[in-house]
Design a protein around this motif. Structure first.
Motif, PDB file in Angstrom:
ATOM      1  N   GLU A  47      21.649  27.837  49.873  1.00 44.44           N
ATOM      2  CA  GLU A  47      20.962  28.496  48.651  1.00 44.44           C
ATOM      3  C   GLU A  47      21.489  29.947  48.296  1.00 44.44           C
ATOM      4  O   GLU A  47      21.514  30.621  49.266  1.00 44.44           O
ATOM      5  N   LEU A  48      22.024  30.057  47.120  1.00 41.68           N
ATOM      6  CA  LEU A  48      22.541  31.370  46.810  1.00 41.68           C
ATOM      7  C   LEU A  48      21.411  32.592  46.855  1.00 41.68           C
ATOM      8  O   LEU A  48      20.533  32.127  46.326  1.00 41.68           O
ATOM      9  N   THR A  49      21.826  33.712  47.521  1.00 39.56           N
ATOM     10  CA  THR A  49      20.814  34.877  47.476  1.00 39.56           C
ATOM     11  C   THR A  49      21.202  36.087  46.818  1.00 39.56           C
ATOM     12  O   THR A  49      20.614  36.878  46.515  1.00 39.56           O
ATOM     13  N   GLY A  50      22.589  36.099  46.262  1.00 40.20           N
ATOM     14  CA  GLY A  50      22.998  37.235  45.849  1.00 40.20           C
ATOM     15  C   GLY A  50      24.353  37.158  45.253  1.00 40.20           C
ATOM     16  O   GLY A  50      25.172  36.258  45.697  1.00 40.20           O
ATOM     17  N   THR A  51      24.725  38.013  44.389  1.00 41.83           N
ATOM     18  CA  THR A  51      26.316  37.956  43.724  1.00 41.83           C
ATOM     19  C   THR A  51      26.545  39.522  43.710  1.00 41.83           C
ATOM     20  O   THR A  51      25.658  40.459  43.209  1.00 41.83           O
ATOM     21  N   LYS A  52      27.634  39.892  43.895  1.00 42.23           N
ATOM     22  CA  LYS A  52      28.178  41.422  43.589  1.00 42.23           C
ATOM     23  C   LYS A  52      29.572  41.309  43.195  1.00 42.23           C
ATOM     24  O   LYS A  52      30.355  40.647  43.837  1.00 42.23           O
ATOM     25  N   PRO A  53      30.043  42.338  42.272  1.00 41.91           N
ATOM     26  CA  PRO A  53      31.380  42.174  41.844  1.00 41.91           C
ATOM     27  C   PRO A  53      32.174  43.272  42.885  1.00 41.91           C
ATOM     28  O   PRO A  53      31.547  43.966  43.610  1.00 41.91           O
ATOM     29  N   LEU A  54      33.454  42.886  43.124  1.00 36.19           N
ATOM     30  CA  LEU A  54      34.371  43.397  43.950  1.00 36.19           C
ATOM     31  C   LEU A  54      35.030  44.604  43.348  1.00 36.19           C
ATOM     32  O   LEU A  54      35.533  44.198  42.005  1.00 36.19           O
ATOM     33  N   LEU A  55      35.035  45.668  43.363  1.00 47.21           N
ATOM     34  CA  LEU A  55      35.302  46.909  42.717  1.00 47.21           C
ATOM     35  C   LEU A  55      36.432  47.572  43.005  1.00 47.21           C
ATOM     36  O   LEU A  55      36.922  47.461  44.089  1.00 47.21           O
ATOM     37  N   ARG A  56      37.053  48.354  42.017  1.00 47.74           N
ATOM     38  CA  ARG A  56      38.356  49.110  42.042  1.00 47.74           C
ATOM     39  C   ARG A  56      37.982  50.186  42.891  1.00 47.74           C
ATOM     40  O   ARG A  56      36.920  50.554  43.085  1.00 47.74           O
ATOM     41  N   PRO A  57      39.141  51.037  43.294  1.00 48.18           N
ATOM     42  CA  PRO A  57      38.956  52.354  43.848  1.00 48.18           C
ATOM     43  C   PRO A  57      38.009  53.109  43.261  1.00 48.18           C
ATOM     44  O   PRO A  57      37.410  54.150  43.726  1.00 48.18           O
ATOM     45  N   ASP A  58      37.971  53.246  41.966  1.00 48.01           N
ATOM     46  CA  ASP A  58      37.301  54.396  40.943  1.00 48.01           C
ATOM     47  C   ASP A  58      35.783  53.731  40.818  1.00 48.01           C
ATOM     48  O   ASP A  58      35.103  54.195  40.056  1.00 48.01           O
ATOM     49  N   GLY A  59      35.237  52.467  41.187  1.00 45.08           N
ATOM     50  CA  GLY A  59      34.172  52.220  41.297  1.00 45.08           C
ATOM     51  C   GLY A  59      34.041  51.238  40.126  1.00 45.08           C
ATOM     52  O   GLY A  59      32.763  50.679  40.032  1.00 45.08           O
ATOM     53  N   SER A  60      34.693  50.937  39.208  1.00 44.77           N
ATOM     54  CA  SER A  60      34.816  50.027  38.229  1.00 44.77           C
ATOM     55  C   SER A  60      35.211  48.477  38.680  1.00 44.77           C
ATOM     56  O   SER A  60      35.888  48.196  39.385  1.00 44.77           O
ATOM     57  N   THR A  61      34.666  47.675  37.559  1.00 49.96           N
ATOM     58  CA  THR A  61      34.981  46.261  37.836  1.00 49.96           C
ATOM     59  C   THR A  61      36.438  46.073  37.338  1.00 49.96           C
ATOM     60  O   THR A  61      37.035  46.626  36.460  1.00 49.96           O
TER      61      THR A  61
END
Length: 365
Positions: free
Chosen positions: A91-105
């Motif tokens: 069961e999926l519990t979460g998802t997060k974007p993997l970010l660039r060094p400047d914190g942007s997607t």
């Protein structure tokens, strides 16, 4: 076979196929059996499209699973998922974007957009390491990468890659879509081991129905120093395509140490797809002990070297799965009540209506 549909939980609409061991006796010496197969439907989760699951890993300290999605920010930003395994399966519990060094997607379709393929939990820090295949469409050249992220997705660093794994506008380096598919930690986390899916251009042609090929396994320190590369003998393509001349290939899609501390013994998964025929997925047990260190060998074509030794552990087509799809990810899970080790695999449906996302649990003794 018992079939039940999850009616609750994060993965609503997930079909779990709990397949019992066959009544007939297993072939002598067979070490692998199918425990369960879970098919994830075409669903959304927390505003994201679930699919393209090309790698997974298990965090023994927390009991949590991580899965990476190979969406190149086309549907939603590059991301990973977390999951737990309950009575109704994963069961999926979460998802997060993997970010660039400047914190942007990561943006859609740019020189900075990665092609995620594999994800691993760092056994020393708990951070996430993930691979990107890069791209080669001259003059567009995007280098592959091995990157680190904190659990919140924020950028934590990047591993320097060997020079021969970087893209080139010349006829050298990795082929398009045949780059960093496999990633693993060995020797208790002190070594970073990666595999290319297919042979480097200078190492010879990709596998065909007539002949296999030689890929490379790279062993690096955590800081990026290249300690060794080993030639890995890939099998030839298992069938001729239909129609003749259509796409057919075989390559390495995952690597996993047999034990955490062993720096030499690994499981390697080869995935072959043949147009008009389908997929063949095989898992081999290999050892690098005694193999030639080819890190300074410019071309493996015709070179006098000793490749790694391998033996077949499992052919997924013989285990009773409902289908053998585009299986790409592999990790050890918790030990089973039987005492056997669990080996968990995931397939990438390519966001295609004709393919499925599978989570396959095998028992290995």
């Amino acid at each position: 076979m018992s079939v039940r549909l999850c009616a609750a939980g994060a993965l609503t609409g997930v079909l779990v196929l709990a397949l019992a061991a066959p009544a007939t006796a297993e072939p002598a010496g067979q070490r692998v059996r199918l425990v369960s197969e879970q098919i994830i439907g075409k669903i959304t989760f927390q505003g994201t499209t679930v699919g393209g699951l090309s790698g997974l890993d298990y965090d023994r300290r927390t009991g949590e699973w991580v899965l990476i999605c190979d969406d190149r920010s086309d549907r939603q930003p590059v991301r990973y998922y977390t999951a737990r395994r309950g009575e109704q399966g994963f069961e999926l519990t979460g998802t997060k974007p993997l970010l660039r060094p400047d914190g942007s997607t990561y943006p859609k379709l740019s020189l900075d957009t990665p092609d995620p393929e594999e994800i691993r939990v760092d056994p020393l820090t708990g951070d996430l390491w993930w691979t990107s295949e890069g791209d080669r469409l001259p003059p567009l050249v995007i280098d592959p990468a091995i990157r680190r992220a904190h659990r919140d997705g924020s950028f934590a660093g990047e591993l320097p890659l060997p020079a021969n794994l970087r893209m080139s506008t010349d006829e050298r380096g990795p082929r398009r879509n045949e780059v960093l598919e496999g990633l693993a930690f060995a020797a208790g986390g002190r070594l970073v081991v990666s595999t290319v899916e297919g042979p480097l251009i200078q190492d010879g042609p990709s596998p065909t129905p007539a002949a296999g090929a030689l890929g490379r396994i790279s062993v690096q320190t955590r800081s990026g120093q290249l300690l060794a590369q080993y030639a890995y003998p890939m099998e030839k393509v298992f069938a001729e395509p239909v129609p003749a001349g259509a796409f057919a290939n075989n390559g390495v899609v995952a690597i996993l140490p047999v034990t955490e501390q062993d720096p030499h013994r690994f499981l390697v998964m080869e995935r072959s797809f043949v147009t008009g025929v389908g997929n063949k997925v095989r898992i081999y047990e290999i050892t690098t002990a005694g193999a030639s260190n080819v890190k300074n060998v410019d071309s493996l074509a015709g070179a006098e070297i000793r490749p790694v030794r391998k033996k077949l552990l499992a052919d997924l087509g013989t285990l009773g799965l409902s289908t053998v799809d585009n299986v790409e990810g592999m990790t050890w899970g918790p030990r089973l009540p039987s005492g056997e080790r669990s080996l968990v695999l995931v397939s990438d449906d390519n966001f295609s209506a004709t393919q499925v996302s599978q989570i396959i649990t095998l028992a290995v003794r």
